[in-house]
Write an enzyme that holds these catalytic residues in place. Structure first.
Site, PDB file in Angstrom:
ATOM      1  CE1 TYR A  67       7.444   6.470  -1.145  1.00 18.06           C
ATOM      2  CE2 TYR A  67       5.413   5.793  -0.078  1.00 18.06           C
ATOM      3  CZ  TYR A  67       6.299   5.708  -1.139  1.00 18.06           C
ATOM      4  OH  TYR A  67       6.058   4.833  -2.175  1.00 18.06           O
ATOM      5  CB  ALA A 116      -0.870   0.002   1.249  1.00 14.97           C
ATOM      6  CE  LYS A 117       3.361   6.172  -4.635  1.00  6.70           C
ATOM      7  NZ  LYS A 117       4.768   6.129  -4.285  1.00  6.70           N
ATOM      8  CB  VAL A 118       0.927   3.999   3.807  1.00  9.74           C
ATOM      9  CG1 VAL A 118       0.456   4.761   5.040  1.00  9.74           C
ATOM     10  CG2 VAL A 118       0.104   2.750   3.585  1.00  9.74           C
TER      11      VAL A 118
END
Ligand code: PMP
Length: 307
Positions: A159, A153-155
């Site tokens: 980052y 999931a690109k949460v």
């Protein structure tokens, strides 16, 4: 004159008016999922081609699902808004679109349930992200894993992991970090998937190696297959990268970037190898709408001529 627009709370407004409050849940706890989409400018066509727009919006919805977040708009609507933003903003250079689904409620309390959500999209001009060829090092930071925050999931909160790795690499004089997973196998760059070439085949880590399942990577695998080059997904050791014939990274920001040095060891002969070069040439033609065969990957957003 180009002017950036954003989509927020269901409306398209000038970017400078798109503001959120300090108590916004996502700002306080990293509770948002996002995408990065490239709009590649083709001067001859006076058109920006959005690369694999739908696939990115679908991955956004999947990321939201993993976090149990509702997405207010459909994938179709998100795609429509993205095109509208690019057309209205009228940049005559490459742009980067940032769709996001975020917990917009202005409430305290760490959780994912019972907090209002919104989705937004903004865009910005975006020049080259990595140099033409990259010098990398192996990060001392390990990639987060599915048992902690799922990297599939690109949460936004994930980052921080990428930023720690990227900053360490840059401050030590390298262009990009290569992160290992908790098992000590190669995972990915701070914002890119990684491939090596050995004996004429592409080899890349598996989805279970804690990577984001890259849309650029999937496109490059397709291009390779169409050129008769096989791709194998398997675990890769750090030392295997040192003896690879070629290494390259893929990502929306990085496009396809050859890696010519890792941990001060030269990759191959220190120049982009033959397979990397062939793939790169084909890839750059595809993303600016020059290759008919892959036209379905490019959504055109046309410059609106205003007098
Ligand atoms: N891994 C990470 C951690 C990333 O941030 C990105 C960029 N989105 C990628 C891989 C590459 O994914 P994509 O090709 O879909 O942009």
């Amino acid at each position: 004159m180009p002017q950036s627009y954003a989509y927020l709370r269901g409306e398209i407004i000038p970017l400078e008016e798109a503001k959120i409050g300090v108590m916004t849940h996502a700002f306080n706890y990293g509770t948002a999922v996002f995408e990065g989409i490239r709009g590649n400018w083709n001067d001859e066509h006076q058109t920006t081609y959005l690369f694999r727009l739908r696939e990115h919006m679908e991955r956004l919805v999947q990321s939201a699902k993993i976090l149990n977040m509702e997405v207010r708009d459909s994938v179709d609507r998100l795609c429509e808004v993205a095109i509208e933003l690019v057309e209205r903003s009228a940049f005559t250079e490459d742009v980067y679109l940032r769709p996001m689904v975020y917990l917009s409620g202005e409430v305290l309390g760490v959780r994912l349930h019972n907090v209002e959500t919104d989705n937004l999209i903004f865009l910005s001009p975006f020049p080259a992200y990595l140099p033409e060829v990259a010098r990398c090092h192996t990060s001392t930071w390990r990639r987060v894993q599915d048992t902690g925050i799922p990297p599939r999931a690109k949460v936004t909160g994930i980052y921080v992991n990428s930023a720690l790795a990227k900053t360490e690499a840059n401050l030590n004089g390298f262009d990009e970090a290569i992160m290992l997973n908790e098992n000590g196998h190669v995972s990915e760059g701070s914002g890119e998937n990684i491939f090596m070439v050995r004996k004429g085949k592409l080899i890349t880590p598996t989805p279970a190696d804690n990577v984001l399942e890259g849309i650029t990577a999937a496109s490059v695998v397709q291009l390779a297959s169409d050129l008769g080059i096989e791709t194998v997904e398997r675990e890769i050791d750090r030392s295997e990268l040192y003896i690879a014939d070629e290494v390259f990274m893929t990502g929306t920001a990085a496009h396809l970037t050859p890696v010519v040095e890792i941990d001060r060891r030269t990759v191959g002969n220190g120049k982009p190898g033959p397979i990397t070069s062939r793939l790169s040439e084909l890839f750059y033609d595809c993303i600016v709408g020059k290759n008919e065969k892959y036209a379905a990957w490019c959504t055109p957003a046309r410059l609106r001529v205003t007098s």
